[in-house]
Scaffold this active site. Structure first.
Site, PDB file in Angstrom:
ATOM      1  N   THR A  99       0.870  -1.193   0.000  1.00 40.81           N
ATOM      2  CA  THR A  99       0.000   0.000   0.000  1.00 40.81           C
ATOM      3  C   THR A  99       0.902   1.236   0.000  1.00 40.81           C
ATOM      4  O   THR A  99       1.335   1.666  -1.065  1.00 40.81           O
ATOM      5  CB  THR A  99      -0.965   0.024   1.213  1.00 40.81           C
ATOM      6  OG1 THR A  99      -0.214  -0.075   2.418  1.00 40.81           O
ATOM      7  CG2 THR A  99      -1.952  -1.130   1.132  1.00 40.81           C
ATOM      8  N   LYS A 124       3.962  -7.010   3.986  1.00 42.22           N
ATOM      9  CA  LYS A 124       3.635  -5.630   3.639  1.00 42.22           C
ATOM     10  C   LYS A 124       3.343  -4.868   4.929  1.00 42.22           C
ATOM     11  O   LYS A 124       2.968  -5.449   5.948  1.00 42.22           O
ATOM     12  CB  LYS A 124       2.449  -5.554   2.695  1.00 42.22           C
ATOM     13  CG  LYS A 124       1.141  -5.803   3.374  1.00 42.22           C
ATOM     14  CD  LYS A 124       0.126  -4.687   3.320  1.00 42.22           C
ATOM     15  CE  LYS A 124       0.645  -3.359   3.677  1.00 42.22           C
ATOM     16  NZ  LYS A 124      -0.345  -2.410   4.183  1.00 42.22           N
ATOM     17  N   THR A 172       0.279  -9.315  13.172  1.00 35.99           N
ATOM     18  CA  THR A 172       0.562  -8.012  12.608  1.00 35.99           C
ATOM     19  C   THR A 172       0.308  -7.900  11.128  1.00 35.99           C
ATOM     20  O   THR A 172       0.449  -8.875  10.418  1.00 35.99           O
ATOM     21  CB  THR A 172       2.047  -7.686  12.744  1.00 35.99           C
ATOM     22  OG1 THR A 172       2.287  -6.494  12.024  1.00 35.99           O
ATOM     23  CG2 THR A 172       2.882  -8.772  12.128  1.00 35.99           C
ATOM     24  N   GLU A 188       6.344   4.435   7.242  1.00 29.08           N
ATOM     25  CA  GLU A 188       5.920   5.625   6.499  1.00 29.08           C
ATOM     26  C   GLU A 188       6.781   6.837   6.853  1.00 29.08           C
ATOM     27  O   GLU A 188       6.813   7.272   7.989  1.00 29.08           O
ATOM     28  CB  GLU A 188       4.448   5.914   6.784  1.00 29.08           C
ATOM     29  CG  GLU A 188       3.543   4.883   6.114  1.00 29.08           C
ATOM     30  CD  GLU A 188       2.080   5.027   6.492  1.00 29.08           C
ATOM     31  OE1 GLU A 188       1.245   4.500   5.761  1.00 29.08           O
ATOM     32  OE2 GLU A 188       1.792   5.661   7.512  1.00 29.08           O
ATOM     33  N   ASN A 212       0.177  10.616   5.661  1.00 30.36           N
ATOM     34  CA  ASN A 212      -1.051  10.294   6.385  1.00 30.36           C
ATOM     35  C   ASN A 212      -2.063  11.412   6.452  1.00 30.36           C
ATOM     36  O   ASN A 212      -3.205  11.196   6.846  1.00 30.36           O
ATOM     37  CB  ASN A 212      -0.709   9.798   7.782  1.00 30.36           C
ATOM     38  CG  ASN A 212      -0.149   8.406   7.700  1.00 30.36           C
ATOM     39  OD1 ASN A 212      -0.838   7.500   7.265  1.00 30.36           O
ATOM     40  ND2 ASN A 212       1.107   8.244   8.066  1.00 30.36           N
TER      41      ASN A 212
END
Lengths: 406, 406
Positions: free
Chosen positions: A152, A178, A189, A275, A401
């Site tokens: 993603t 991922k 997780t 991220e 985000n």
């Protein structure tokens, strides 16, 4: 035990494919994994109260206890908070794969990752799954394509393969993962998929997975958010031909070591690709009273926004590390704590017996400029050591985000 | 009960001053508060295991139970993780104020805020405290100057004053606060100072403070980090002349209402000024089983980096709110949950009975563009309502904290 090229298709008899079917605008969004030989299956799942529909599906199959042949994974839609329709969509996704391969519906596991609360585009799924299944391949490329399709906000594919021995018999274990955000696993997780040709009972496979997860996936954090979809699935088809592993002992240990390496590699890869992350942070905490306390302290450090931004800023602000330990909920004597930071540029002690040490700002800066930094903490409370992994908090985390849905 | 101009010097008999003595490079860094009439004192402090030296000092005086006359507060240095020398420095800070005012050393409370692990510059303190004390004033300006001197990364002063009545007698209560980061109070919080001329016993003052804090300071979060220095101190000198409040009842309730308003105002001001914050977020959660569960759910939403960045990005990503509730540790039925968002631009329902509602992205965007947004959550589990406050997570939070020390 040695590292070899490959991923989810490295073990004998496993095929995979990835493709773009239209859930996402452009990037690949559907992966399938398949073994003609039926597989023993172990799994671990999110402990979030709000569980995605595919998590319910895979847990039910785990409880029924029979063997499985395939996994279907989509990215772009989490199929979470989608109610009864979501449950039906997960089952229908399994059905369409089952029909394409001529296997049973309940021999297909399903995983989803993406936005929460949007109904699954089932027309797209029903049309796309058989198409992607057509290109199933045992090749390295088949595995790479699948690993790409489950991404993603990930920026890199996460795959690994290891060749090991149980007794005299060579076996292979490979995996893909991922995850880049909403990473603070509790129990299981994110998405992790492991395939192996080792011959092992369901009970021993589940035992090995539970143990491996506790010190790998459950020891990482990106942002403190535990997802609704976290799942780690392990499939073992027995094609290596070893005498079946049905109890603990040397063969179990040999397999466990390889499984742990795969889980740890995938877990650390996920954090490294966190991220917006610019730095991988490893906490090595020793002298804890027990594993649970050590884990709680280490994860409190790695979850602190103030610690994470200090590392992003390459600022030796060890006071924030000490502070985060203090509010972790673990009781300890601050006057016994030592803290050091270390990287390939060297090591520097910051706190000894609860008191600040004079340290070279220049040397600390050189240590913190590296991309991988270890925070060494000595508690002086007991004999347990734990290792946990996290990452820094950067402008890009906010950027990614602040506008993820669109 | 009415809002009046003023802050820490609003109540009869309280003086204050702020000045720059050289702990920080340029900005004001020392505040003093003083009442010639001895004050009953109540306090609440951080539950972080790593407590700053002044917290130990103030807690000891609270336990001894005698009255106090003064508070000295410095910004720029937290005097935390500074060992025995830090304890001595806190005591010496009280002593230098005591000598300047002709009062006892243990009649002086001390608070510090700033960097952790750096020894206090005691020569600066010893020289500076008496100088600032010389300008103690009952004026509005005295209070404003003190409120400015306790700021660190704060961008605005936080002061309030209220005039109320206990029976026929008018009393005044005023306060000042600081805090913008490392805000996730547990028990007490940050620095909050409240002065009042009401006549009240120590036991009743402490009782009112404990109750007020539970639904004000303990219901806010900026970044999930509980500081080593959190302290809220209330001084009451009795000059209003009301019959002493020595039990619960109407007079206690009248005073409590005013104290709660002061605490809530200061708490919300701190979140509004949260490091890098662009939006104030209020969670109104109803239908919880009890207060503790409601608080845990509300704070889990407001602590989630993913929720915070979504609000910064003005993205109606309610799935992250639902997800954060799910991993809060509270057990609930997801199928009973309703979620709405509201601001002055309107209200929009997002989730009903655990299922997504079709909503207008355009209207949601207009709601989210406002600076103050309410997240309305209905649990359907019980009768308890709670309110908590937080803020978004912006680029500026990362900027401020990537380089706070220097």
């Amino acid at each position: 035990m040695k590292l070899i090229q490959g991923g989810i298709t490295a073990a004998k008899g496993f095929k995979a494919a990835g493709g773009h079917i239209g859930i996402k605008a452009k990037r690949k969004d559907l992966a399938v994994v398949y073994s003609e030989t039926a597989c023993t299956y172990a799994g671990a799942f999110t402990q979030n109260i709000v569980k995605a529909a595919p998590v319910h599906w895979d847990k039910a199959i785990l409880e029924e206890g029979h063997k499985v042949h395939a996994i279907v994974v989509n990215s772009g839609n989490a199929n979470a908070a989608t109610g009864l329709q979501g449950e039906k969509d997960a089952a229908d996704t399994a059905l369409v794969m089952a029909e394409a391969m001529g296997i049973g519906q309940k021999e297909v596991l399903v995983c989803s990752t993406g936005v929460i609360g949007v109904p699954m585009p089932m027309d797209t799924i029903k049309k796309g799954v058989p198409e992607v299944a057509k290109s199933l391949s045992e090749s390295f490329e088949g595995g790479e394509s699948a690993a790409e399709a489950i991404m993603t906000t990930d920026t890199v594919k996460k795959t690994i393969a290891i060749e090991g021995k149980v007794g005299d018999v060579t076996f292979t274990i490979g995996g893909m993962g991922k995850g880049a955000g909403m990473i603070h696993p509790n129990m299981a997780t994110l998405l992790g998929f492991v395939t192996t040709d080792v011959n092992i009972t369901k009970e021993m496979l589940q035992k090995a997975l539970g143990k491996a997860i506790n010190t790998s996936f459950n020891m990482i954090t990106v942002d403190g958010d535990t997802s609704t979809n976290d799942s780690v699935l392990v499939l073992a088809n027995g094609l290596a031909g070893n005498p079946i592993i049905d109890c603990e002992g040397e063969a179990f240990d040999q397999f466990y070591e390889a499984l742990y390496e795969v889980c740890k590699y995938l877990a650390v890869s996920i954090v490294r690709d966190g991220e917006g992350a610019t730095k991988l942070l490893e906490v090595q905490l020793s002298g804890a009273k027990n594993f649970e306390e050590g884990k709680c302290l280490a994860k409190s450090i790695l979850t602190s926004s103030l610690v994470k931004t200090a590392f992003f800023g390459e600022d030796a602000n060890w006071g924030r590390i000490f502070c985060a330990m203090g509010y972790s909920g673990v009781h300890f004597d601050p006057n016994k704590v030592n803290i050091k930071i270390e990287s390939t540029a060297g090591v520097e002690a910051m706190l000894k017996a609860g008191l600040p040490l004079p340290f070279s700002e220049e040397k600390a800066k050189r240590i913190l400029e590296e991309n991988e930094i270890t925070i060494l903490v000595e508690m002086g409370e007991g004999d347990t050591s734990v290792t946990a992994w996290g990452c820094d908090l950067s402008y890009d985390y906010v950027k990614i985000n602040g506008d993820y849905r669109s």
